[in-house]
Motif scaffolding. Structure first.
Motif, mmCIF file in Angstrom:
data_model
loop_
_atom_site.group_PDB
_atom_site.id
_atom_site.type_symbol
_atom_site.label_atom_id
_atom_site.label_comp_id
_atom_site.label_asym_id
_atom_site.label_seq_id
_atom_site.Cartn_x
_atom_site.Cartn_y
_atom_site.Cartn_z
ATOM 1 N N GLN A 6 0.833 -1.203 0.000
ATOM 2 C CA GLN A 6 0.000 0.000 0.000
ATOM 3 C C GLN A 6 0.866 1.251 0.000
ATOM 4 O OE1 GLN A 6 -2.503 -0.413 3.426
ATOM 5 N NE2 GLN A 6 -3.450 -2.288 2.701
ATOM 6 N N LEU A 7 1.883 1.259 0.862
ATOM 7 C CA LEU A 7 2.762 2.415 0.942
ATOM 8 C C LEU A 7 3.547 2.604 -0.347
ATOM 9 C CD1 LEU A 7 4.159 2.014 4.564
ATOM 10 C CD2 LEU A 7 2.545 3.736 3.744
ATOM 11 N N GLN A 8 3.971 1.516 -0.956
ATOM 12 C CA GLN A 8 4.740 1.591 -2.197
ATOM 13 C C GLN A 8 3.949 2.280 -3.297
ATOM 14 O OE1 GLN A 8 6.362 -2.172 -3.545
ATOM 15 N NE2 GLN A 8 6.373 -1.498 -5.672
ATOM 16 N N ALA A 9 2.652 1.964 -3.401
ATOM 17 C CA ALA A 9 1.829 2.541 -4.459
ATOM 18 C C ALA A 9 1.481 3.993 -4.192
ATOM 19 C CB ALA A 9 0.549 1.726 -4.621
ATOM 20 N N PRO A 86 2.681 -2.627 -7.000
ATOM 21 C CA PRO A 86 3.212 -3.993 -6.938
ATOM 22 C C PRO A 86 2.629 -4.865 -8.048
ATOM 23 C CG PRO A 86 2.535 -3.253 -4.760
ATOM 24 C CD PRO A 86 2.035 -2.232 -5.736
ATOM 25 N N ALA A 87 3.496 -5.587 -8.738
ATOM 26 C CA ALA A 87 3.066 -6.463 -9.831
ATOM 27 C C ALA A 87 2.235 -7.622 -9.298
ATOM 28 C CB ALA A 87 4.283 -6.992 -10.586
ATOM 29 N N GLY A 88 1.302 -8.096 -10.118
ATOM 30 C CA GLY A 88 0.486 -9.242 -9.752
ATOM 31 C C GLY A 88 -0.730 -8.923 -8.922
ATOM 32 N N THR A 209 -2.942 -7.762 -2.631
ATOM 33 C CA THR A 209 -2.428 -9.091 -2.377
ATOM 34 C C THR A 209 -2.373 -9.875 -3.671
ATOM 35 O OG1 THR A 209 -3.426 -9.062 -0.181
ATOM 36 C CG2 THR A 209 -2.733 -11.212 -1.034
ATOM 37 N N SER A 210 -1.236 -10.348 -4.034
ATOM 38 C CA SER A 210 -1.099 -11.127 -5.256
ATOM 39 C C SER A 210 -1.782 -12.466 -5.089
ATOM 40 C CB SER A 210 0.376 -11.352 -5.577
ATOM 41 O OG SER A 210 1.037 -10.118 -5.726
ATOM 42 N N PRO A 211 -2.457 -12.990 -6.139
ATOM 43 C CA PRO A 211 -3.096 -14.300 -6.036
ATOM 44 C C PRO A 211 -2.057 -15.389 -5.856
ATOM 45 C CG PRO A 211 -3.093 -13.507 -8.305
ATOM 46 C CD PRO A 211 -2.615 -12.376 -7.462
ATOM 47 N N HIS A 212 -2.393 -16.379 -5.062
ATOM 48 C CA HIS A 212 -1.457 -17.464 -4.787
ATOM 49 C C HIS A 212 -1.515 -18.475 -5.928
ATOM 50 C CE1 HIS A 212 -0.723 -15.958 -0.776
ATOM 51 N NE2 HIS A 212 -2.025 -15.860 -0.584
#
Length: 212
Positions: A6-9, A86-88, A209-212
């Motif tokens: 969240q902070l990164q974006a 974040p990618a994904g 959250t990237s999908p697992h």
């Protein structure tokens, strides 16, 4: 971790190029192509209404060029904001759709500009094919704008965190962030970071959250 994502974006990749924290340049720059291209479509339609449409046809072509230049600047800054996501994640996928639509719209207007080039020296109205292409381009631009709004207002990309926002909505705080002497009172509790999803949303459903 979702909190770090969240902070990164929310942070700029480069404050000097993409805009400082809480003041991104991309939303400012996109007003240039949007305004120019929408007005161009209005001129295209008006060229079929007035008795002397030549100046509207020429002006419309000029606005397409202005919008193209503005789109190039907006895309450059927007690409920097994309690198911060974040990618994904769903937010990243939404940003890719947003970017792809913008590139397609820009390409369509390049074709439209070249199609019109040198055709309106006689003072005629805008051709039907060119007008239809402009209308379709504006429609695609509207969809892209919707995706951009989703990035900012749902996922909070390049939007200041909840604590910073709370300072602007709390009575007794001056613009410098200090408490005013006019309305004394306790400082409100610090709010949890949010970036498009409440803190109560389960981790698995977070857009960060990237999908697992």
């Amino acid at each position: 971790m979702a909190g770090e994502s969240q902070l990164q974006a929310k942070r700029p990749v480069s404050a000097s190029l993409a805009g400082p924290y809480g003041h991104p340049f991309h939303p400012i720059l996109v007003t240039v192509p949007i305004g120019a291209w929408v007005t161009s479509l209005v001129f295209d339609i008006a060229s079929h209404v007035v008795s002397r449409p030549g100046f509207l046809a020429r002006s419309s072509q000029g606005l397409i060029a202005v919008g193209g230049i503005g789109a190039l600047l907006a895309a450059t800054v927007g690409l920097l904001d994309l690198f911060a996501i974040p990618a994904g994640t769903p937010a990243f996928r939404t940003a890719l759709i947003h970017m792809t639509l913008n590139l397609l719209v820009t390409a369509a207007y390049v074709v439209n500009f070249l199609w019109r080039h040198g055709d309106y020296t006689g003072g005629g109205s805008v051709g039907l094919g060119r007008l239809v292409l402009s209308a379709l381009s504006v429609a695609a631009l509207a969809v892209s704008g919707f995706m951009g709004g989703k990035l900012a207002y749902r996922y909070g990309v390049r939007v200041a965190d909840g604590n910073t926002q709370a300072e602007g909505c709390t009575p007794g705080h001056s613009q410098s962030g200090t408490r005013s002497a006019v309305q004394p009172g306790p400082r409100p509790p610090r709010q949890p970071m949010s970036c498009g999803c409440p803190a109560t949303v389960p981790l698995g459903s977070s857009p960060w959250t990237s999908p697992h």
